[in-house]
Design a protein around this motif. Structure first.
Motif, PDB file in Angstrom:
ATOM      1  N   GLY A   6      26.956  43.853 -32.652  1.00 44.64           N
ATOM      2  CA  GLY A   6      26.099  43.685 -31.481  1.00 44.64           C
ATOM      3  C   GLY A   6      26.744  44.145 -30.190  1.00 44.64           C
ATOM      4  N   ALA A   7      27.338  45.327 -30.209  1.00 48.49           N
ATOM      5  CA  ALA A   7      28.072  45.820 -29.041  1.00 48.49           C
ATOM      6  C   ALA A   7      27.903  47.325 -28.907  1.00 48.49           C
ATOM      7  N   ALA A  42      17.680  48.379 -25.607  1.00 49.90           N
ATOM      8  CA  ALA A  42      17.739  47.512 -24.435  1.00 49.90           C
ATOM      9  C   ALA A  42      17.352  48.271 -23.169  1.00 49.90           C
ATOM     10  N   ALA A  43      17.762  49.539 -23.077  1.00 47.98           N
ATOM     11  CA  ALA A  43      17.421  50.347 -21.909  1.00 47.98           C
ATOM     12  C   ALA A  43      15.907  50.510 -21.787  1.00 47.98           C
ATOM     13  N   LEU A  44      15.245  50.757 -22.908  1.00 47.14           N
ATOM     14  CA  LEU A  44      13.792  50.894 -22.893  1.00 47.14           C
ATOM     15  C   LEU A  44      13.111  49.554 -22.615  1.00 47.14           C
ATOM     16  N   GLU A  45      13.678  48.472 -23.117  1.00 49.51           N
ATOM     17  CA  GLU A  45      13.104  47.152 -22.871  1.00 49.51           C
ATOM     18  C   GLU A  45      13.208  46.789 -21.390  1.00 49.51           C
ATOM     19  N   THR A  46      14.334  47.120 -20.777  1.00 53.50           N
ATOM     20  CA  THR A  46      14.487  46.877 -19.335  1.00 53.50           C
ATOM     21  C   THR A  46      13.418  47.634 -18.558  1.00 53.50           C
ATOM     22  N   ARG A  59      27.055  48.948 -34.980  1.00 49.53           N
ATOM     23  CA  ARG A  59      26.827  48.437 -33.631  1.00 49.53           C
ATOM     24  C   ARG A  59      25.870  47.254 -33.644  1.00 49.53           C
ATOM     25  N   GLY A  60      24.830  47.309 -34.460  1.00 46.51           N
ATOM     26  CA  GLY A  60      23.925  46.174 -34.582  1.00 46.51           C
ATOM     27  C   GLY A  60      23.256  45.773 -33.281  1.00 46.51           C
TER      28      GLY A  60
END
Length: 309
Positions: free
Chosen positions: A186-187, A80-84, A156-157
Motif C-alpha cells: 500500500g505504498a 488516488a489522484a483520480l479520486e482526488t 504496491r497494492g
C-alpha cells in the motif's frame, strides 16, 4: 520489437502542430501569456513516478515563470489522484492507467485528455534471481514462474497505475497471487523498490523510477519492457486531462488548459525528452505526431452516433 522501431512507432521523431495554446518559449513575457491567471495556483494530482523522478521539479519553473502562477503537484497513485480530482480537489490530473482514465472521462469528470509521454514497465529483482526469470520475453510467463517458485514479490497494492498494470498481468497469466510470498504494501513506487531491495524480492516498476533509484538499491532489471525490446504489454503511456468545470465549478479550468497547452507544446516536450537521471532518459514525449490520433481525446472504443450510420 527493437527500441528504434518502438520509438518511431509512437511518433517520437514526428513533430506537427500543437493542439495546445502556448509553447514553452515565445509565448510572451510574464504578464502577457498569463493574462487572467497570474498569481493563481494550479493543483495537479499526479502519479508518484512523475514526482519522485524529479521531472516536475525540473520543468514546472518554466511554466510558473511564464504565467506568474504556482503549480501545486500532489503525488499519489493514479487511483488516488483520480479520486482526488473526482472529489473536486484538483484542477488537472497526470496519470498512467488508460482504463481508469477512460472511466473518469465516461463519468464526466475529465475533459480534453491528451497523450503526454511514455516509458515502460520492467520486472526487477535481486542479482541472484532465485526464480530464474532473467531474459524472459513474456511478462506473464515471468510472473507465473515467480508464483510457482513462491519467490517473494512486493506489490504496491495502492490502486496506482503500476498496481493496475500488475493486476492485469497476473490476470493475463491466469494466476491469483496470494500467500506469504506475495506482499502488498500500500505504498508508492519508491517505497516498493526499497522494500523489495531489503527483502531480495521481485517487483514491477516503471523504468523512470527504477533509474532514479538504481544507485541506491541492489535490484536489477530481469524482464525488459518495449523500450529495450521487451513485450509491448509492458508499455507505460501517460495522459493528462482537465477536471470538468461543469461538474466542479471551482476547478481552475483556464489555468488547467494553459498547462495542457504548454506541456504538450514542442518546447515542453523537448524538456521532457532531455530530462535525464544517472545519464539515462526517463520519459519519452508523445504529444506531437504527424499522424492524428483522435482516440486520445475520448475513452477507448468510443464512437459517435454518426459513426454507425
Amino acid at each position: 520489437m527493437q527500441r528504434r522501431t518502438y520509438l518511431q512507432g509512437v511518433g517520437l521523431a514526428a513533430i506537427a502542430s500543437t493542439a495546445g495554446c502556448t509553447q514553452l518559449t515565445g509565448a510572451g513575457t510574464e504578464g502577457e501569456g498569463g493574462a487572467g491567471v497570474s498569481g493563481e495556483t494550479l493543483t495537479l494530482t499526479t502519479t508518484t513516478s512523475t514526482y519522485d523522478t524529479g521531472l516536475l521539479d525540473e520543468i514546472h519553473p518554466q511554466f510558473e515563470e511564464m504565467y506568474g502562477v504556482t503549480v501545486d503537484a500532489v503525488a499519489q497513485g493514479t487511483g488516488a489522484a483520480l479520486e482526488t480530482a473526482r472529489n473536486g480537489d484538483s484542477d488537472i490530473v497526470m496519470v498512467h492507467a488508460r482504463g481508469l482514465e477512460d472511466e473518469f472521462m465516461r463519468n464526466g469528470y475529465g475533459i480534453n485528455r491528451r497523450d503526454l509521454m511514455f516509458n515502460d514497465f520492467v520486472i526487477v529483482g535481486p542479482d541472484d534471481d532465485p526464480a530464474g526469470i532473467e531474459g524472459m520475453e513474456s511478462a506473464t510467463a515471468a510472473l507465473t514462474t515467480i508464483a510457482e517458485a513462491e519467490a517473494t514479490f512486493v506489490s504496491r497494492g495502492d490502486s496506482s497505475g503500476t498496481h493496475t498494470k500488475e493486476l492485469n498481468l497476473w490476470d493475463a497469466a491466469g494466476v491469483e497471487p496470494g500467500g506469504d510470498w506475495y506482499q502488498e504494501i500500500g505504498a508508492g513506487m519508491g517505497e516498493a523498490l526499497n522494500n523489495a531491495n531489503q527483502q531480495g524480492a521481485y517487483t514491477l516498476s516503471d523504468r523512470g523510477t527504477y533509474i532514479s533509484q538504481r544507485s541506491e538499491i541492489d535490484l536489477t532489471i530481469l524482464v525488459q519492457g518495449p523500450i529495450e525490446g521487451g513485450p509491448e504489454v509492458l508499455a507505460n503511456p501517460y495522459g493528462i486531462m482537465a477536471v470538468n468545470p461543469a461538474v466542479h465549478e471551482d476547478a481552475n479550468y483556464d489555468l488547467a488548459m494553459a498547462y495542457i497547452g504548454w506541456i504538450t507544446s514542442p518546447g515542453a516536450q523537448d524538456a521532457i525528452s532531455n530530462y535525464e537521471m544517472n545519464g539515462e532518459q526517463l520519459f519519452y514525449p508523445r504529444a506531437l505526431s504527424e499522424d492524428p490520433d483522435f482516440q486520445q481525446y475520448v475513452p477507448e472504443g468510443w464512437s459517435s452516433d454518426s459513426d454507425s450510420e
